[in-house]
Design a protein around this motif. Structure first.
Motif, mmCIF file in Angstrom:
data_model
loop_
_atom_site.group_PDB
_atom_site.id
_atom_site.type_symbol
_atom_site.label_atom_id
_atom_site.label_comp_id
_atom_site.label_asym_id
_atom_site.label_seq_id
_atom_site.Cartn_x
_atom_site.Cartn_y
_atom_site.Cartn_z
ATOM 1 N N SER A 142 0.829 -1.201 0.000
ATOM 2 C CA SER A 142 0.000 0.000 0.000
ATOM 3 C C SER A 142 0.864 1.252 0.000
ATOM 4 O O SER A 142 0.405 2.330 -0.347
ATOM 5 C CB SER A 142 -0.901 0.007 1.229
ATOM 6 O OG SER A 142 -0.124 -0.044 2.406
ATOM 7 N N ASP A 143 2.134 1.098 0.377
ATOM 8 C CA ASP A 143 3.039 2.244 0.367
ATOM 9 C C ASP A 143 3.868 2.216 -0.911
ATOM 10 O O ASP A 143 4.109 1.155 -1.482
ATOM 11 C CB ASP A 143 3.949 2.206 1.601
ATOM 12 C CG ASP A 143 4.598 0.847 1.820
ATOM 13 O OD1 ASP A 143 4.035 -0.157 1.350
ATOM 14 O OD2 ASP A 143 5.667 0.790 2.437
ATOM 15 N N GLY A 203 -7.694 -6.365 -4.531
ATOM 16 C CA GLY A 203 -6.855 -6.866 -3.459
ATOM 17 C C GLY A 203 -6.762 -6.028 -2.210
ATOM 18 O O GLY A 203 -7.359 -4.974 -2.073
ATOM 19 N N VAL A 204 -5.948 -6.564 -1.280
ATOM 20 C CA VAL A 204 -5.722 -5.965 0.023
ATOM 21 C C VAL A 204 -4.352 -5.294 0.003
ATOM 22 O O VAL A 204 -3.398 -5.870 -0.504
ATOM 23 C CB VAL A 204 -5.741 -7.061 1.121
ATOM 24 C CG1 VAL A 204 -5.345 -6.496 2.471
ATOM 25 C CG2 VAL A 204 -7.098 -7.740 1.186
ATOM 26 N N GLY A 205 -4.255 -4.088 0.540
ATOM 27 C CA GLY A 205 -2.965 -3.411 0.598
ATOM 28 C C GLY A 205 -2.337 -3.557 1.966
ATOM 29 O O GLY A 205 -2.986 -3.322 2.972
ATOM 30 N N GLY A 206 -1.060 -3.948 2.007
ATOM 31 C CA GLY A 206 -0.329 -4.042 3.272
ATOM 32 C C GLY A 206 0.847 -3.087 3.251
ATOM 33 O O GLY A 206 1.475 -2.897 2.223
ATOM 34 N N LYS A 207 1.129 -2.479 4.405
ATOM 35 C CA LYS A 207 2.217 -1.499 4.456
ATOM 36 C C LYS A 207 3.526 -2.204 4.758
ATOM 37 O O LYS A 207 3.655 -2.852 5.776
ATOM 38 C CB LYS A 207 1.910 -0.453 5.526
ATOM 39 C CG LYS A 207 2.906 0.669 5.588
ATOM 40 C CD LYS A 207 2.320 1.831 6.374
ATOM 41 C CE LYS A 207 3.384 2.758 6.910
ATOM 42 N NZ LYS A 207 4.453 3.094 5.984
ATOM 43 N N ALA A 261 -0.590 -10.053 6.061
ATOM 44 C CA ALA A 261 -1.902 -10.268 5.456
ATOM 45 C C ALA A 261 -1.966 -11.624 4.761
ATOM 46 O O ALA A 261 -2.982 -12.320 4.819
ATOM 47 C CB ALA A 261 -2.220 -9.144 4.475
#
Lengths: 388, 330
Positions: free
Chosen positions: A199-200, A239-243, A251
């Motif tokens: 996500s970043d 989708g899912v965003g992970g930092k 995740a």
């Protein structure tokens, strides 16, 4: 790309605990650590020659250097800084603020060297206040696909188009015919694929999407063209965003049926399950230090050493590979700083490279190392090269 | 204090002579107060200045009318459509905070009533300490708990909800699946736990202001405890309770890292369901500012910061206003 942080440490602890509880599921999934007795390039240990750079240590150098930039090589750079301090007494202060920040700082001349996971663009180079900037590659890195699939014991095999379709949201279940065709004999579940992405903004995303945009037409068309399909941040359609790497791997761990991408160093350190990827020679390649180094074999490097290593042609090349660079001005204003830079860079090539594998980074190939030393020899003060 | 400044202050408003210590104390505290004011004004000006390139390029309102955030589609020349739409972030910020409020307020009220009206004195001390401890847990720890405990725990339950309620036409829309664990809803739960102690503490204060004689009057006419609470405590402290909720809301709006860890960070659009991934103003900023290298990208993140500040101001001002009104009424 990579951030060593308290969250990372805690997640690592959490994952160890999770493995213990779930009855060792990680044992049934192929781990990124090469297993004993396996065939292929990952089981062979090939050590580059590390011949001397031929640069003698310059006297009258400054005792302090400052640098800033990429987070991905930061753990290695801090190891280098501490070893170099003991070897030479020179202090190297490195701030891992991200590649974008590193480029900005070297342009503004607020640091002695910058660091970036992507070569500087032409318009960035023209903005540089101190004239020509040299790109000195230091190590290779790679990005791996990691997933969470219970009951699948063999490492999964992917190709670029399939990965592109998965991350574009066009392949949505694990038993899709395209995945089944790539993995004969593997019983794939009917379950839904959950895409996990960063996500970043990140150099990891840059390498991964650069590869997808070269290897998957579906990816490029879904994202709306070549420029939009690659970069440190793209418009993920699903989708899912992970930092951070820890966010993505967290995740993936927590979501059955998930697939995500993380840095190789992170996956190796954590023992995450990773997929094999088909390279441009048609072989399915396990990601490891040897196959990442192999990406540089037979690769034609441009003279300014600004290159992208994704989808490299080598037979054993892992296709989602990339390099990271130090950025220095060719003409140094301050002779003492210039000498200190040359000394430090030469030390990296002579001693630092050998430390890379300790932290799961791939050292430069002999050919690229020679070219990097050529870059160091170009560093000048008042038009005079410092190293002979 | 120099003669010059003393003369100046005399010119503005002649006052009886004060002792030197008094005067310098006054100046110091006045200075502190003005510094705070200058900081706030400076912050707003700073946000506007840094966001100015983007505002100038795309127009002030175009950020609010679009709900598509796609920095990779930004170019130096194109102005329309604005690739930095922020409607979905405002939606995410408001929705997660609202979920948090709906979940936290009843519990906080219950805890506050119990502590003030029902708990034996021996229990009160430890319970107050525990609620205050909850407020001291760093938000990143709540994020961890969210990812590693809450997400797996609620997946089966919410999965059932999305399969049953989600299938109902119209009213099922906010319940659409699939549910992956990372969602607006998950973020709302984490936020609810985070704002619970604040609301509890403020609600206790509001309840404590209820005059004892009125409570005793209620008992005197034969009220039970519940009747007394309903007839005296709640009406008396209602505006204080509303204010407590607003201040809790203000905290939820700006929470960053815990939300980022569980919300799923979908920035491209609003998504379709409360159980789908989303993003908030704060989470989008923290995710993107380190590598904001697209045209007008960083400036657009400052636009997010500006609107987050506006949103927080409005909510906090509303909360303060309610407190003020309550005090005036008393």
């Amino acid at each position: 790309m990579r951030r060593i942080s308290l969250p990372a440490v805690l997640i690592a602890i959490g994952m160890v605990a999770a493995c213990g509880k779930s009855g060792g599921t990680s044992g049934t999934i192929a781990s990124a650590t090469p297993t004993a007795g396996s065939q292929g390039p990952c089981s062979q240990i090939s050590t580059p020659s590390f011949a001397s750079s031929g640069i003698t240590k310059l006297a009258g150098a400054a005792t302090k250097l400052s640098g800033a930039g990429a987070t991905f090589p930061a753990p290695l750079y801090s190891l280098w800084a501490s070893k170099y301090k003991t070897d030479s007494g020179t202090e190297v202060a490195y701030q891992s603020i991200g590649s974008g920040g590193g480029v900005q700082q070297i342009i503004a001349q607020t640091v002695d060297f910058g660091a970036s996971d992507a070569p500087m663009k032409d318009d960035e180079l023209t903005k540089a206040k101190g004239g020509a900037i040299l790109h000195v590659p230091t190590v290779f890195g790679a990005v791996v696909a990691t997933y969470n699939l219970q009951g699948v014991s063999r490492p999964l095999q992917f190709d670029g188009e399939t990965l592109g379709k998965i991350f574009a949201g066009k392949i949505t279940t694990w038993n899709d015919p395209a995945l089944a065709a790539l993995n004969p004999g593997v019983e794939l579940p009917k379950s839904e694929i959950v895409v996990v992405h960063r996500s970043d903004g990140s150099g990891t995303t840059n390498i991964f999407t650069t590869y997808l945009s070269q290897a998957s037409a579906t990816w490029v068309s879904t994202l709306g063209g070549g420029d939009r399909a690659k970069g440190k941040e793209v418009a993920w359609p699903t989708g899912v965003g992970g930092k951070g790497n820890e966010g993505v791997s967290g995740a993936v761990r927590q979501t059955p049926g998930a697939i995500g991408y993380v840095e190789l160093t992170y996956a190796l350190a954590q023992g995450l399950p990773v997929g094999l990827v088909k390279n441009s020679s048609g072989a399915f390649i396990e990601p490891c230090i040897a196959t990442v180094s192999a990406a540089a074999v037979g690769f034609t490097f441009p003279p300014d050493l600004r290159f992208s290593l994704t989808n490299a042609p080598g037979k054993d090349a892992y296709p989602i590979s990339g390099a990271t660079w130090l950025l220095v001005y060719e003409n140094q204003k301050d002779a003492a700083k210039g000498k200190a830079l040359v000394n430090f860079l030469a030390w990296i090539m002579d001693h630092g490279e050998q430390l890379a594998t300790q932290l799961h980074y791939a050292p430069l190939s002999d050919e690229l190392r020679t070219k990097a030393i050529g870059q160091i020899k170009k560093i000048k003060v008042n038009g005079q090269p410092l190293a002979g | 204090v120099s003669v010059e400044t003393a003369r100046q202050s005399n010119r503005i408003a002649p006052r009886p002579r004060r002792k030197g210590g008094d005067r310098s104390f006054r100046l110091i505290v006045l200075g502190s107060a003005l510094t705070l004011l200058a900081l706030i004004v400076g912050l707003v000006v700073f946000l506007l200045v840094r966001s100015w390139p983007a505002i100038q390029h795309y127009g002030f309102w175009s950020f609010l009318t679009s709900s598509r955030w796609a920095p990779s589609e930004a170019t130096v020349t194109s102005r329309h459509p604005n690739p930095y739409g922020i409607q979905q972030f405002i939606f995410g910020t408001v929705v997660t905070s609202a979920i948090a409020l709906v979940l936290a307020v009843p519990v906080a009220l219950g805890v506050a009533l119990f502590l003030n009206e029902l708990a034996p004195a021996r229990m009160r001390g430890p319970l107050v300490t525990v609620t205050e401890l909850l407020a001291m847990v760093p938000s990143v720890v709540y994020g961890f708990w969210g990812v590693f405990a809450l997400v797996p725990a609620i997946r089966p339950m919410v999965g059932f909800l999305t399969r049953t309620l989600g299938a109902v036409p119209v009213i099922g829309i906010p319940f659409h699946g699939p549910f992956f664990g990372f969602s607006y809803f998950t973020a709302g739960i984490v936020l609810a736990i985070m704002i619970l102690p604040i609301i509890t503490a403020l609600a206790r204060e509001a309840i404590a202001t209820v005059p004892v004689d009125e409570k005793e009057a209620a008992y005197a006419v034969g009220s039970t405890r519940w009747e007394m609470i309903r007839a005296v405590v709640l009406p008396h402290s209602r505006s204080g309770l509303v204010a407590a909720s607003f201040l809790g809301l203000g905290r939820a709006l700006g929470e960053t890292i815990a939300v980022t860890m569980v919300i799923g960070n979908r920035v491209l659009d609003r998504g379709t369901s409360l159980f789908g991934q989303g993003a908030t103003l704060a989470s989008a900023i923290v995710n993107e500012f380190t590598e904001a290298n697209r045209p007008f990208h960083l400036a657009s993140l400052f636009v997010l910061g500006f609107w987050l500040m506006v949103l927080t101001f409005v909510v906090n001002a509303a909360g303060r206003l309610l407190i003020l009104r309550r005090e005036v009424k008393r």
